[in-house]
Design a protein around this motif. Structure first.
Motif, mmCIF file in Angstrom:
data_model
loop_
_atom_site.group_PDB
_atom_site.id
_atom_site.type_symbol
_atom_site.label_atom_id
_atom_site.label_comp_id
_atom_site.label_asym_id
_atom_site.label_seq_id
_atom_site.Cartn_x
_atom_site.Cartn_y
_atom_site.Cartn_z
ATOM 1 N N THR A 1 13.459 1.946 -2.527
ATOM 2 C CA THR A 1 11.999 1.994 -2.582
ATOM 3 C C THR A 1 11.539 2.419 -3.965
ATOM 4 O O THR A 1 12.035 3.404 -4.518
ATOM 5 C CB THR A 1 11.445 2.983 -1.545
ATOM 6 O OG1 THR A 1 11.914 2.613 -0.247
ATOM 7 C CG2 THR A 1 9.928 2.973 -1.545
ATOM 8 N N GLU B 1 11.862 -2.408 -2.147
ATOM 9 C CA GLU B 1 10.490 -2.510 -1.658
ATOM 10 C C GLU B 1 9.585 -1.729 -2.612
ATOM 11 O O GLU B 1 10.000 -0.725 -3.191
ATOM 12 C CB GLU B 1 10.402 -1.923 -0.254
ATOM 13 C CG GLU B 1 9.008 -1.934 0.339
ATOM 14 C CD GLU B 1 8.955 -1.227 1.683
ATOM 15 O OE1 GLU B 1 8.362 -1.776 2.619
ATOM 16 O OE2 GLU B 1 9.484 -0.112 1.786
ATOM 17 N N ARG C 1 8.707 -7.064 -1.000
ATOM 18 C CA ARG C 1 7.896 -6.496 0.081
ATOM 19 C C ARG C 1 7.031 -5.384 -0.497
ATOM 20 O O ARG C 1 7.509 -4.538 -1.256
ATOM 21 C CB ARG C 1 8.789 -5.941 1.188
ATOM 22 C CG ARG C 1 9.520 -6.991 1.991
ATOM 23 C CD ARG C 1 10.387 -6.333 3.055
ATOM 24 N NE ARG C 1 9.606 -5.409 3.872
ATOM 25 C CZ ARG C 1 10.149 -4.507 4.689
ATOM 26 N NH1 ARG C 1 11.453 -4.389 4.774
ATOM 27 N NH2 ARG C 1 9.386 -3.714 5.413
ATOM 28 N N TYR C 2 5.742 -5.377 -0.116
ATOM 29 C CA TYR C 2 4.799 -4.377 -0.614
ATOM 30 C C TYR C 2 4.229 -3.570 0.549
ATOM 31 O O TYR C 2 4.022 -4.100 1.648
ATOM 32 C CB TYR C 2 3.633 -5.041 -1.356
ATOM 33 C CG TYR C 2 4.017 -5.790 -2.599
ATOM 34 C CD1 TYR C 2 4.116 -5.147 -3.829
ATOM 35 C CD2 TYR C 2 4.282 -7.159 -2.550
ATOM 36 C CE1 TYR C 2 4.455 -5.848 -4.972
ATOM 37 C CE2 TYR C 2 4.633 -7.865 -3.689
ATOM 38 C CZ TYR C 2 4.722 -7.199 -4.897
ATOM 39 O OH TYR C 2 5.076 -7.894 -6.028
#
Length: 303
Positions: free
Chosen positions: A3, A30, A75-76
């Motif tokens: 992340t 992400e 992916r956000y």
């Protein structure tokens, strides 16, 4: 899942997010986009509008500098909060289990303009993950890195955090330590510290450099320019030491180390959150006074 936490404001947001996008594709990871509205009493409608602005920016940049295939892979998640980043970043980094925080060099927080790097220096005290400070402008991911530190005193617990980023930065890494002329009798000890750090780091390609220079900041800029490093990693022992990297004299002269991203790895635990402006100081003072009241009185106070 790795992340990347990306705090954004409305200054150099595009450059910061574009760099984080490239990292997210390479790692892969992400991205959690965090925006803190300067008005601590902002309504839900205002926060929703800001989230829509973030989403529009993300969707525009997703394919601007990446291929369509790579853009689709990222992916956000969005976090839009009211108040200062200084107050929220520690909790947000822990909540999303951030492996890396990426922010702009000229980030503005709490509607307060600061010298470039000052907000970034304050944020590094509040999070335990490495912080990557990105200067304005478009840039590619690095093909060579330099890691400057005092390896004789550097805690070995810092090295696994850096080694975890090798997949994001699969490039040759130079370990660099400077020493003053008065420290010549300690050269053997300094070399041992460099070798120990290199063996514990486990980076695929490393080279160690022990250089004599009584002005290490000028020295690291010259070294990075000589080897054409595109990212500088540092492990400062204090906030004052970190702020020296952002000193105005180096920016005025466009020193090489101010024109490349700076990755800050801290071995110390994050400092307790403090106020970053008068408004926050007043709110924290009220909360502290309230916490000292008996439970019955606190229950009677308005929310």
């Amino acid at each position: 899942m790795k992340t990347i936490l990306v705090p954004l404001d409305h200054t150099a947001a595009e450059a910061t997010l574009a760099y984080a996008n490239k990292l997210a594709v390479r790692w892969p990871a992400e991205i959690v986009v965090l925006y803190c509205h300067p008005d601590a009493e902002a309504s839900a409608a205002v926060l929703m509008f800001e989230e829509q602005r973030l989403s529009s920016l993300v969707e525009r940049l997703r394919y601007q500098q990446l291929t369509r295939h790579d853009g689709r892979r990222i992916r956000y998640r969005y976090r839009v909060l009211a108040g200062c980043l200084h107050d929220h970043v520690q909790t947000e980094a822990l909540t999303c289990a951030a492996d890396l925080l990426v922010m702009g060099l000229e980030h503005i927080d709490c509607d307060r303009q600061e010298a470039p790097g000052n907000h970034a220096a304050a944020i590094t005290e509040r999070v335990s993950c490495p912080v990557l400070v990105v200067p304005p402008g478009r840039r590619s991911l690095p093909t060579r890195l330099a890691f400057c530190a005092n390896f004789t005193t550097l805690g070995l617990n810092i090295l696994p955090r850096l080694a975890a980023l090798e997949a994001a930065f699969p490039a040759p890494l130079d370990l660099v330590q400077f020493y003053a002329p008065t420290e010549r009798p300690r050269r053997r000890q300094l070399l041992q510290g460099l070798r120990r750090a290199s063996s514990h780091l486990g980076w695929t390609t490393t080279a160690s450099h022990l250089l004599e220079d009584d002005a290490p900041l000028e020295g690291i800029g010259e070294f990075c320019a000589r080897v054409q490093a595109q990212l500088l990693v540092i492990a400062p022992g204090s906030t004052a030491e970190l702020l020296r990297y952002f000193d105005g004299c180096y920016r005025a002269t466009s020193a090489y180390h101010t024109r490349i991203p700076l990755l800050v790895v801290r071995s110390a635990a994050p400092a307790p959150t403090t106020s970053c402006c008068d408004r926050c100081a007043e709110r924290l003072s009220r909360e502290a006074q309230t916490s000292q009241l008996p439970a019955a009185y606190r229950a009677a106070l308005p929310a």
